[in-house]
Every structure is written in structure tokens, then in C-alpha cells.
Design a protein around this motif. Structure first.
Motif, PDB file in Angstrom:
ATOM      1  N   THR A 292       0.881  -1.225   0.228  1.00  0.00           N
ATOM      2  CA  THR A 292      -0.101   0.026   0.191  1.00  0.00           C
ATOM      3  C   THR A 292       0.914   1.452  -0.109  1.00  0.00           C
ATOM      4  N   TYR A 293       0.396   2.192  -0.749  1.00  0.00           N
ATOM      5  CA  TYR A 293       1.124   3.456  -0.940  1.00  0.00           C
ATOM      6  C   TYR A 293       0.126   4.651  -0.643  1.00  0.00           C
ATOM      7  N   VAL A 294       0.681   5.712   0.114  1.00  0.00           N
ATOM      8  CA  VAL A 294       0.133   6.718   0.576  1.00  0.00           C
ATOM      9  C   VAL A 294       0.700   8.092   0.195  1.00  0.00           C
ATOM     10  N   ASP A 295       0.094   8.877  -0.566  1.00  0.00           N
ATOM     11  CA  ASP A 295       0.296  10.425  -0.982  1.00  0.00           C
ATOM     12  C   ASP A 295      -0.070  11.306   0.399  1.00  0.00           C
ATOM     13  N   GLY A 296       0.723  12.035   1.185  1.00  0.00           N
ATOM     14  CA  GLY A 296       0.499  12.889   2.319  1.00  0.00           C
ATOM     15  C   GLY A 296       0.441  14.291   2.063  1.00  0.00           C
ATOM     16  N   PHE A 297      -0.523  14.891   2.358  1.00  0.00           N
ATOM     17  CA  PHE A 297      -0.285  16.583   2.171  1.00  0.00           C
ATOM     18  C   PHE A 297      -0.919  17.148   3.517  1.00  0.00           C
ATOM     19  N   VAL A 298      -0.083  18.533   3.564  1.00  0.00           N
ATOM     20  CA  VAL A 298      -0.510  19.232   4.777  1.00  0.00           C
ATOM     21  C   VAL A 298      -0.741  20.757   3.938  1.00  0.00           C
ATOM     22  N   ALA A 299      -1.851  21.394   4.286  1.00  0.00           N
ATOM     23  CA  ALA A 299      -1.902  22.622   3.589  1.00  0.00           C
ATOM     24  C   ALA A 299      -2.565  23.638   4.543  1.00  0.00           C
ATOM     25  N   ALA A 300      -2.460  24.922   4.311  1.00  0.00           N
ATOM     26  CA  ALA A 300      -2.998  25.935   5.139  1.00  0.00           C
ATOM     27  C   ALA A 300      -4.065  26.621   4.267  1.00  0.00           C
ATOM     28  N   VAL A 301      -5.350  26.555   5.107  1.00  0.00           N
ATOM     29  CA  VAL A 301      -6.410  26.742   3.992  1.00  0.00           C
ATOM     30  C   VAL A 301      -7.276  27.877   4.895  1.00  0.00           C
ATOM     31  N   PRO A 302      -7.462  29.228   4.373  1.00  0.00           N
ATOM     32  CA  PRO A 302      -8.377  30.277   5.063  1.00  0.00           C
ATOM     33  C   PRO A 302      -9.768  29.455   5.555  1.00  0.00           C
ATOM     34  N   ALA A 303      -9.874  29.964   6.860  1.00  0.00           N
ATOM     35  CA  ALA A 303     -10.923  29.402   7.531  1.00  0.00           C
ATOM     36  C   ALA A 303     -12.248  29.798   6.834  1.00  0.00           C
ATOM     37  N   ALA A 304     -12.301  31.064   6.078  1.00  0.00           N
ATOM     38  CA  ALA A 304     -13.590  31.317   5.381  1.00  0.00           C
ATOM     39  C   ALA A 304     -13.772  30.432   4.266  1.00  0.00           C
ATOM     40  N   ASN A 305     -12.687  29.515   3.731  1.00  0.00           N
ATOM     41  CA  ASN A 305     -13.038  28.870   2.621  1.00  0.00           C
ATOM     42  C   ASN A 305     -13.095  27.500   2.811  1.00  0.00           C
ATOM     43  N   LYS A 306     -13.760  27.196   3.971  1.00  0.00           N
ATOM     44  CA  LYS A 306     -13.912  25.773   4.553  1.00  0.00           C
ATOM     45  C   LYS A 306     -14.796  24.932   3.537  1.00  0.00           C
ATOM     46  N   GLU A 307     -15.940  25.555   3.274  1.00  0.00           N
ATOM     47  CA  GLU A 307     -16.975  24.810   2.381  1.00  0.00           C
ATOM     48  C   GLU A 307     -16.413  24.658   0.998  1.00  0.00           C
ATOM     49  N   ILE A 308     -15.956  25.880   0.493  1.00  0.00           N
ATOM     50  CA  ILE A 308     -15.217  26.106  -0.925  1.00  0.00           C
ATOM     51  C   ILE A 308     -14.065  24.830  -1.153  1.00  0.00           C
ATOM     52  N   TYR A 309     -13.361  24.634   0.013  1.00  0.00           N
ATOM     53  CA  TYR A 309     -12.284  23.766   0.046  1.00  0.00           C
ATOM     54  C   TYR A 309     -12.704  22.331   0.051  1.00  0.00           C
ATOM     55  N   ARG A 310     -13.987  22.039   0.676  1.00  0.00           N
ATOM     56  CA  ARG A 310     -14.431  20.602   0.891  1.00  0.00           C
ATOM     57  C   ARG A 310     -15.082  20.394  -0.665  1.00  0.00           C
ATOM     58  N   LYS A 311     -15.721  21.182  -1.302  1.00  0.00           N
ATOM     59  CA  LYS A 311     -16.264  21.168  -2.625  1.00  0.00           C
ATOM     60  C   LYS A 311     -14.997  20.796  -3.392  1.00  0.00           C
ATOM     61  N   HIS A 312     -14.141  21.736  -3.399  1.00  0.00           N
ATOM     62  CA  HIS A 312     -12.822  21.390  -4.310  1.00  0.00           C
ATOM     63  C   HIS A 312     -12.284  19.762  -4.331  1.00  0.00           C
ATOM     64  N   ALA A 313     -12.197  19.526  -2.994  1.00  0.00           N
ATOM     65  CA  ALA A 313     -11.698  18.492  -2.632  1.00  0.00           C
ATOM     66  C   ALA A 313     -12.402  17.191  -2.930  1.00  0.00           C
TER      67      ALA A 313
END
Length: 237
Positions: A2-23
Motif C-alpha cells: 500500500t502506498y500513501v500520498d500525504g498532504f498538509v496545507a494551510a486553508v483560509p478558515a472562510a474557505n472551508k466549504e469551498i475547499y471541501r467541494k474542491h476536494a
């Protein structure tokens, strides 16, 4: 393996729903091309550290929240094929121009799973970590991780996974190695623990910390440079 791509990002708090939809939109392509699971988790308890921490790792601003995310694949070969398709698909290129966060500060890498103690089920809470480990201590780290995973599951965790740094690139602004101040003889381990809920996680950690098996005489890595935090899943595809 099994292989994993891991990510850590800084997202503006106001963009939470926009980010979720994008993801969620991106996750459909990952799954279409061969990934088996995509998890995006929103920062909930992300402490500041004396030496290293998640916020410093991605140069987070006061109005930004840390996102801890990963993509799982059956093998590195499939992961490489998926990434190539993602890079060349015109639909993804269009999405990439509209990201709701600063991608230049995101840190990421490819990791080969060395332990995965999994009871199944989707998590209600995730503990995520990045850990600098001497390359020569791989077997010792795996042995320690297996012992810790046993205790974590006895205390309520449903999954404990540790993946060894395999394809961890240097970045121009940020990267996984700088996040934990890794030395030339160290790699980075991407680790996460899944819990049914935050309440069970909080109660579980009290038991974990009281368990003598979690206090070994020595650790095969420098715990002072490990970064960690608690996250609430906002996407589990």
C-alpha cells in the motif's frame, strides 16, 4: 505494498466549504484513475510547538486552518500512473487554477506503508503526525510503531498507520523535510490514527498516556521535532 500520498496545507478558515467541494471534485478523479481512498481532515487541535509544528510547516497565517489529507493506493506503481493521469487531464488543469488555498505552501510526499493496523469503519476524528526518523532505524521504528498501535487500538482507536518516506521532494517554499528539520541521514514518516469520535479519542489518549508500554526507555527518532495535531474529517471518499 500500500502506498500513501500525504498532504498538509494551510486553508483560509472562510474557505472551508469551498475547499471541501474542491476536494470532493478532485476525489472523483483520484478514484476514477485508481486511488482507493481519499481523506481530507480539518484542523481542530493543532498545537504550537517549541521546535516544530504544523502551522510553521506551511507558514500558516492567523486566519488559516491546517488541513491534513492523504490518498491511498494499492501500490506505488498505481500511484505513479494515477498522478500522471491527474497531471495530464485537462479537467484537472482547469481545477488547479482555482484552488481555494496557497498551493505553494502545501507540503506533500509519497510514503510506503510499513504498518497498518486497521479495524475498519470511517473515522470521526484523526490524529496526524510527521516524524523525522534516521534511515538506519527503519526496523526499530516499525517495531515501536507496532507496539504503539496495539495500545492505541486497545484504547479505542480503529486504525493506526505509519508510512515511510519514499518520494519526498524538496520544495522552493516549504516541504516535509524542513517541516521536521530532518537531517541528511533521516527520512520523514507520515503517520495517522483514526478514532470513532473526538470523545473516544480524548478518553483513549488518557488511557494511552497512562499505559507503561507507551513509555519506552528510548525512541528510534527525535520526538522533539515530531509535529502532530487533531483533525476532523470533512471528506472520506
Amino acid at each position: 505494498m500500500t502506498y500513501v500520498d500525504g498532504f498538509v496545507a494551510a486553508v483560509p478558515a472562510a474557505n472551508k466549504e469551498i475547499y471541501r467541494k474542491h476536494a470532493a471534485e478532485a476525489a472523483t478523479f483520484f478514484r476514477e484513475f485508481g486511488a482507493t481512498r481519499i481523506v481530507e481532515a480539518w484542523g481542530d487541535e493543532v498545537p504550537e510547538g517549541k521546535v516544530t509544528d504544523f502551522k510553521g510547516a506551511v507558514q500558516a497565517k492567523p486566519d488559516e486552518v491546517i488541513v491534513f489529507a492523504w490518498v491511498e493506493y494499492p501500490s506505488k506503481q498505481i500511484r505513479d500512473a494515477v498522478n500522471e493521469k491527474m497531471m495530464n487531464d485537462p479537467r484537472l488543469k482547469e481545477m488547479g487554477s482555482e484552488m481555494p488555498f496557497d498551493g505553494k505552501r502545501m507540503i506533500y510526499g509519497g510514503f510506503a506503508t510499513i504498518i497498518d493496523e486497521n479495524s475498519g469503519g470511517k473515522p470521526g476524528y484523526v490524529d496526524g503526525s510527521l516524524i523525522p526518523v534516521p534511515v538506519g532505524n527503519k526496523d526499530a521504528y516499525r517495531e515501536t510503531a507496532v507496539k504503539f498501535a496495539t495500545v492505541l487500538k486497545e484504547c479505542g482507536a480503529t486504525r493506526a498507520s505509519d508510512s515511510w518516506g519514499d518520494d519526498v521532494p524538496d520544495g522552493k517554499v516549504t516541504d516535509c523535510r524542513r517541516a521536521v528539520k530532518a537531517t541528511n541521514d533521516e527520512t520523514v514518516v507520515y503517520s495517522f490514527v483514526e478514532w470513532p469520535s473526538k470523545q473516544i479519542r480524548d478518553e483513549g489518549w488518557k488511557k494511552v498516556m497512562a499505559d507503561p508500554r507507551m513509555r519506552p526507555d528510548s525512541l528510534p527518532f527525535d520526538g522533539k521535532r515530531m509535529i502532530h495535531g487533531g483533525f476532523t474529517p470533512i471528506l472520506d471518499a
